[in-house]
Design an enzyme around this catalytic site. Structure first.
Site, short mmCIF file in Angstrom:
data_model
loop_
_atom_site.label_atom_id
_atom_site.label_comp_id
_atom_site.label_asym_id
_atom_site.label_seq_id
_atom_site.Cartn_x
_atom_site.Cartn_y
_atom_site.Cartn_z
N ARG A 1 0.83 -1.20 0.00
CA ARG A 1 0.00 0.00 0.00
C ARG A 1 0.87 1.25 0.00
O ARG A 1 1.83 1.36 0.77
CB ARG A 1 -0.91 0.01 1.24
N GLU B 1 -2.47 7.46 -5.17
CA GLU B 1 -2.84 6.89 -6.46
C GLU B 1 -4.37 6.85 -6.57
O GLU B 1 -5.05 6.77 -5.54
CB GLU B 1 -2.26 5.46 -6.60
N HIS C 1 -0.10 -0.02 -10.01
CA HIS C 1 -0.88 -0.96 -9.17
C HIS C 1 -1.42 -2.13 -10.00
O HIS C 1 -2.63 -2.32 -10.13
CB HIS C 1 -2.04 -0.22 -8.47
O1 LIG Z 1 -4.05 -4.22 -4.09
C1 LIG Z 1 -4.74 -5.09 -4.49
C2 LIG Z 1 -5.68 -5.79 -3.68
O2 LIG Z 1 -5.93 -5.39 -2.53
O3 LIG Z 1 -6.25 -6.77 -4.18
#
Ligand SMILES: O=CC(=O)O
Length: 368
Positions: free
Chosen positions: A286, A315, A335
């Site tokens: 994160r 983000e 991400h």
């Molecule tokens: O970051 C991605 C998730 O939490 O699946």
């Protein structure tokens, strides 16, 4: 599927079908699906016992649409951008009994509120572990080996320029694997859960024998697990340490801890100052765990060698003038840790199974 959810469903045959089953529609629970789930959609569309309202566009679901359409819903399938808070629950009303998120993280869901309103919550752990571990390793390699600068050079035609010659130390960076002259590289994990352990498994063939990690101060040491991992991977060192030692001793530091208040900016200027000048930091958990401004300073002033990021605080609003985007030693991807066809299909399937289990009072494969 509810009228208005997809243009193609206003066809005559659909209208007939709707009228045939109209007597059932009062009892079929309404579910709101915030994103088209690709090849997993038949798992929902083939069901005759639910009334589906699907966000019809190929982009993030608009809040206003969600607030309008969730009225009277029994279930909702969300993704990370959807905040599941009082506003949403109030809009849904008392009918809402399950929230299923297609993600392993759940910071976007107000869990105490869910418990208070007795709404079940599903998420998608396990199925994305390997994909995220893959990209974690990829970013460690890319950041250590100057991929940001090297790739830009090729893309911009710099390879062919007369002043670019292969020379002994151009583009060198710290090696991830061990060598005869550097046999003991230490990998550090901030957070040592499933993805961290899957990343460690990938590092063992690179010759890694020294591993340190920190875990949440409230968690108890897992001596049996650590002994088993140490034996399995033939590690010389596997030790739980404090954040100070983690920062000082890691050659590559993997940030793999959940977000939230407890972990906010653990990696700050003080932490980064302690790191080795040739170390690499990778964050695939994160963005909020790492102070972006401090990391940009650390890279610029060479407190550390490089950073590989799949997640960044703030983000997705990361523009080209973001201090980390501007840092040549920072490799960043948007991400995409779990973004493989296999894993996303598994995540969608699990999210649907959770939704259906919660709707009909059954078992949810992964319930929080
Ligand atoms: O970051 C991605 C998730 O939490 O699946």
């Amino acid at each position: 599927m509810s009228s208005g959810s997809m243009a193609s469903l206003s066809s005559p045959s659909h209208t007939r079908l709707t009228s045939i089953v109209s007597h059932l529609s009062d009892v079929r629970p309404k579910v709101v699906i915030c994103r088209h789930l690709g090849p997993a959609m038949p798992l929902l569309l083939d069901r005759k016992d639910i009334d589906i309202v699907l966000w019809p566009e190929d982009r993030g679901c608009e809040r206003a649409w969600l607030l309008e359409n969730i009225k009277g819903a029994a279930g909702v399938l969300v993704l990370l951008p959807e905040r599941v808070n009082e506003e949403l629950l109030d809009a849904a009303g008392p009918s809402l009994r399950v929230v299923s998120t297609m993600s392993v993280g759940y910071e976007h869901i107000d869990l105490p509120l869910m418990a208070k309103r007795k709404i079940r919550v599903g998420y998608t752990p396990d199925v994305l572990t390997e994909a995220v571990a893959d990209i974690t390793l990829m970013l460690a390699l890319m950041a250590g080996r100057n991929d940001g600068v090297a790739y830009s050079l090729v893309k911009n035609g710099g390879w062919a320029k007369p002043n670019f010659g292969w020379s002994p130390f151009t583009f060198c960076g710290p090696q991830l694997s061990t060598t005869a002259s550097s046999p003991a590289r230490t990998v550090g994990f901030l957070g040592f859960g499933r993805i961290a352990q899957a990343t460690l498994a990938r590092l063992v063939p690179f010759g890694i024998t020294h591993c340190i990690y920190t875990s949440s101060p409230t968690s108890r040491p897992d001596v049996a697990r650590d002994a088993a991992l140490q034996t399995k991977y033939n590690l010389k060192v596997l030790e739980r340490v404090d954040a100070d030692r983690l920062a000082r001793e890691s050659d590559v530091l993997f940030v793999l801890t959940p977000g939230g208040k407890e972990t906010y900016h653990i990696v700050d200027a003080t932490f980064l100052r302690k790191m080795k000048p040739m170390s690499v930091l990778v964050n695939t958990s994160r963005g909020s765990v790492v102070d972006s401004d401090a990391l940009a300073t650390a890279l610029r002033e060479k407190w550390i060698w490089g950073a590989g990021l799949d997640v960044v605080e703030g983000e997705p609003a990361i523009t080209t003038d973001h201090p980390l985007v501007k840092e040549p030693q920072c490799v960043m991807v948007p991400h995409i840790g779990s973004a493989t066809f296999q894993t996303r299909l598994d995540m969608a399937t699990r999210a649907i199974d959770n939704l259906i289990g919660g709707l009909f009072g059954g078992e949810m494969p992964a319930e929080l």
